[in-house]
Each structure stands twice: as C-alpha cells, then as structure tokens.
Design a protein around this motif. Sequence first.
Motif, PDB file in Angstrom:
ATOM      1  N   TYR A 168       0.920  -1.166   0.539  1.00 24.64           N
ATOM      2  CA  TYR A 168      -0.173   0.349  -0.419  1.00 24.64           C
ATOM      3  C   TYR A 168       1.105   1.359   0.016  1.00 24.64           C
ATOM      4  CZ  TYR A 168      -3.384   3.145   0.952  1.00 24.64           C
ATOM      5  OH  TYR A 168      -4.512   4.636   1.335  1.00 24.64           O
ATOM      6  N   SER A 169       1.997   1.185   0.848  1.00 22.24           N
ATOM      7  CA  SER A 169       2.456   2.758   0.719  1.00 22.24           C
ATOM      8  C   SER A 169       3.494   2.516  -0.008  1.00 22.24           C
ATOM      9  CB  SER A 169       4.112   2.591   1.866  1.00 22.24           C
ATOM     10  OG  SER A 169       3.275   2.711   3.534  1.00 22.24           O
ATOM     11  N   GLN A 170       4.308   1.321  -0.768  1.00 25.45           N
ATOM     12  CA  GLN A 170       4.574   1.628  -2.368  1.00 25.45           C
ATOM     13  C   GLN A 170       4.049   2.338  -3.276  1.00 25.45           C
ATOM     14  OE1 GLN A 170       7.475  -1.091  -3.083  1.00 25.45           O
ATOM     15  NE2 GLN A 170       9.068  -0.655  -2.946  1.00 25.45           N
ATOM     16  N   THR A 209       9.507   5.901  -4.523  1.00 27.13           N
ATOM     17  CA  THR A 209       9.554   3.698  -4.157  1.00 27.13           C
ATOM     18  C   THR A 209      10.165   3.157  -3.361  1.00 27.13           C
ATOM     19  OG1 THR A 209       8.052   3.894  -6.372  1.00 27.13           O
ATOM     20  CG2 THR A 209       8.132   1.599  -4.996  1.00 27.13           C
ATOM     21  N   ALA A 210      11.249   3.949  -3.486  1.00 27.03           N
ATOM     22  CA  ALA A 210      12.683   2.543  -2.457  1.00 27.03           C
ATOM     23  C   ALA A 210      12.594   3.186  -1.736  1.00 27.03           C
ATOM     24  CB  ALA A 210      14.145   2.842  -3.372  1.00 27.03           C
ATOM     25  N   TRP A 211      12.377   4.806  -1.020  1.00 30.93           N
ATOM     26  CA  TRP A 211      12.170   5.252   0.261  1.00 30.93           C
ATOM     27  C   TRP A 211      11.080   4.825   0.791  1.00 30.93           C
ATOM     28  CZ3 TRP A 211      15.413   7.162   3.556  1.00 30.93           C
ATOM     29  CH2 TRP A 211      16.830   7.805   3.287  1.00 30.93           C
ATOM     30  N   ALA A 212       9.572   4.333   0.917  1.00 32.94           N
ATOM     31  CA  ALA A 212       8.461   4.364   0.475  1.00 32.94           C
ATOM     32  C   ALA A 212       8.715   3.090   1.145  1.00 32.94           C
ATOM     33  CB  ALA A 212       7.349   4.449   0.382  1.00 32.94           C
ATOM     34  N   ALA A 219       3.134   9.298   1.384  1.00 34.34           N
ATOM     35  CA  ALA A 219       2.541   8.140   1.237  1.00 34.34           C
ATOM     36  C   ALA A 219       3.040   7.195   2.826  1.00 34.34           C
ATOM     37  CB  ALA A 219       3.719   6.353   0.005  1.00 34.34           C
ATOM     38  N   THR A 220       4.395   7.330   3.313  1.00 31.47           N
ATOM     39  CA  THR A 220       4.323   6.304   4.124  1.00 31.47           C
ATOM     40  C   THR A 220       3.175   6.810   5.355  1.00 31.47           C
ATOM     41  OG1 THR A 220       6.153   6.458   4.088  1.00 31.47           O
ATOM     42  CG2 THR A 220       5.691   5.746   6.875  1.00 31.47           C
ATOM     43  N   ARG A 241      -0.050   4.702   6.571  1.00 26.69           N
ATOM     44  CA  ARG A 241      -0.636   4.064   8.188  1.00 26.69           C
ATOM     45  C   ARG A 241      -1.162   4.091   8.802  1.00 26.69           C
ATOM     46  NH1 ARG A 241       4.277   5.518  12.141  1.00 26.69           N
ATOM     47  NH2 ARG A 241       3.332   3.621  13.074  1.00 26.69           N
ATOM     48  N   ARG A 242      -2.168   5.682   7.873  1.00 25.47           N
ATOM     49  CA  ARG A 242      -3.786   5.344   8.237  1.00 25.47           C
ATOM     50  C   ARG A 242      -4.677   4.199   7.900  1.00 25.47           C
ATOM     51  NH1 ARG A 242      -6.408   9.614  10.733  1.00 25.47           N
ATOM     52  NH2 ARG A 242      -9.150   9.909   9.694  1.00 25.47           N
ATOM     53  N   PHE A 243      -4.539   3.871   6.076  1.00 24.01           N
ATOM     54  CA  PHE A 243      -5.205   3.920   5.265  1.00 24.01           C
ATOM     55  C   PHE A 243      -4.841   2.219   5.202  1.00 24.01           C
ATOM     56  CE2 PHE A 243      -5.959   7.742   4.039  1.00 24.01           C
ATOM     57  CZ  PHE A 243      -7.634   8.387   4.943  1.00 24.01           C
ATOM     58  N   GLU A 244      -3.372   1.805   5.645  1.00 22.34           N
ATOM     59  CA  GLU A 244      -3.237   0.575   5.413  1.00 22.34           C
ATOM     60  C   GLU A 244      -4.269  -0.865   5.913  1.00 22.34           C
ATOM     61  OE1 GLU A 244       0.705  -0.202   8.236  1.00 22.34           O
ATOM     62  OE2 GLU A 244       0.841   0.556   6.211  1.00 22.34           O
TER      63      GLU A 244
END
Length: 298
Positions: free
Chosen positions: A154-156, A217-220, A269-270, A274-277
């Motif tokens: 999800y974050s990615q 994407t890498a950092w997420a 994105a992180t 965390r709220r919607f994952e």
Amino acid sequence: MRPVDRLTLGYLAVVAVLVATSPARVDGALGLLLGFGACGALVVASAALARRLPENRLVVYVRVGIFPALTLFLYPAVERYALVLRGRFMDDDINTWESWAFGGPPNVLLDSVASPPLTEAMMACYFSFYLFALLPPLWLVARARPRDAERYLYSQMLAVYLCYLGFLLVPLRGPASALSGEFSTPHLSGYGMTTLQTLIMTQDPVGACFPSAHVATAWAGLLAMRRIISPTAFYTFLPLVCGITVAVVYNRYHYLSDALAGLAVAFVATAVGRRFEPCPPPPTLHRSSPHGHLRSVP
C-alpha cells in the motif's frame, strides 16, 4: 476489496477522466482508456479470486504481484498524456531554479567526478531498485504474512501513483536531454551493468521525471520495512536506498529536484499509508483452561 485495490481503482479513474476529457491532446486516447479498463478488471478479478480461494498460496502471490505488474503498462503509458495538464515540458524552469539554488545544475556538477568504476556502482544501485520493489512483499508472503505484504504494497503503490500524477503537474524531458550540451562526457561509460541499464532506459517514457518514482518507491519501501519487518532490515538496506537516491542524479535520469520531491512523496505516502493500510488481524480468543479464562492466540 483491499485498500490497495481501492487505491489502484481510484488512480485509474483519475487518469481515465484526464485522458477522456482531453482527447485532442492525447495520442491514442481510446487505447489508453481500454488499457485502464483492463487494469481495473484485473484488480477486480484478483479480488474476486482471493475471496473464492482465500487460503490458496498461488492466489496470494498473484494478489501481491499484480500491482507491480500493472506498472509495466501504467508507467510507459504516462508518456502519451504527460502534457495533458501543462501542454509543455518545464525543464527550463527547473534548470533556472537549480542554477539559482545550487550554483549550477547538480547533474553537470556530478559530471566532473564521473568515472567508469563510479558509473558502474551507480548503475548497480539504480538497477537494485527493481528487486527492492518486488522481493520484500514476496518474502512476506513466503513467511505466511500476507497482511504485512499488503501493508508494504500500500505504501509503495501510493508513492507510485502520487509520482505518476506528479509527472502531469511538472512534465520534464530530463537532464540527459535538456542538458545534453553541458556535459563534458556526452555518455557515461562503465562495464556490464552500465550496458544493461542503458539498454533498459531506452524504453523509459519521456516526461516521467518529477517526482522521481525510483526515489519515492525505494524510500517508501524502506520506511515500510522498518515498521513491518524490523529496524535491522531498515539499517541494512539504508545505504542501498541512499545509493539509489544519488544514482538517479548521477546517471542523468533525474534532476536533484526530482530526487528531493521523490523523498517528500515517500514520507507523505508513509504517513497516509499508516492510516489506511490493512490492519493486522486481531488475536484469536478461545477457552483453554478449566477456569474458563480466555487465552489470546496470535
């Protein structure tokens, strides 16, 4: 349907509306709309399959792998409608700002330290992104942690879709094209990895620069790895992700502004992720003692 399903369908709806309402400025608008529809159908079909066969390991792998697979169409498709909002590439604006902020284009400044060994290392860092984006969720599925794989994805994917929309807000050709006359070495030279990555980049779409989807994407993924896998995994892969961040600028694929924007997207994105994952499953409760006490089973 999972949060990542709804996220993907939402992104497809947005870009479909943009393409459909500006058909005169989009090359092959009908084909794009059909492609978006096919992507949406695959997402819905995979959700239905998972509902029918929730314990099937192959289905779980398909559910994880389908989202990176969709980018094989969605990423190059951006080139066909990159100018739908702005109508022009904005490299001159970015270069003017970076020259003011950094005393010159950072891509050209890095050109002064270019060497075949350094280029090979930077190309290897850049290439590692492809494995970094896919292997962690597959590893989590292999460890019987499909919910955690969904959280990672999800974050990615949120970072990916934010970048794809950013391409439309700030369409850029990229430094390799816009600054081609300013590099002292017209082409970076290296060894095997450089040749491979150069070949891959011949298929890279024009306009897909800001923000850097590689950096975002890498950092997420790295930030998701920290909370989902372990802090040790975070620190283990941190040097590699830092290398990717530098490589996108050194390799002339992105401006420094693209990399910084990609980093910002990763943190957004992180925070949103965390709220919607998906939430971890609640513990199972059952009676296990003669006194009737409930014992929690993870």
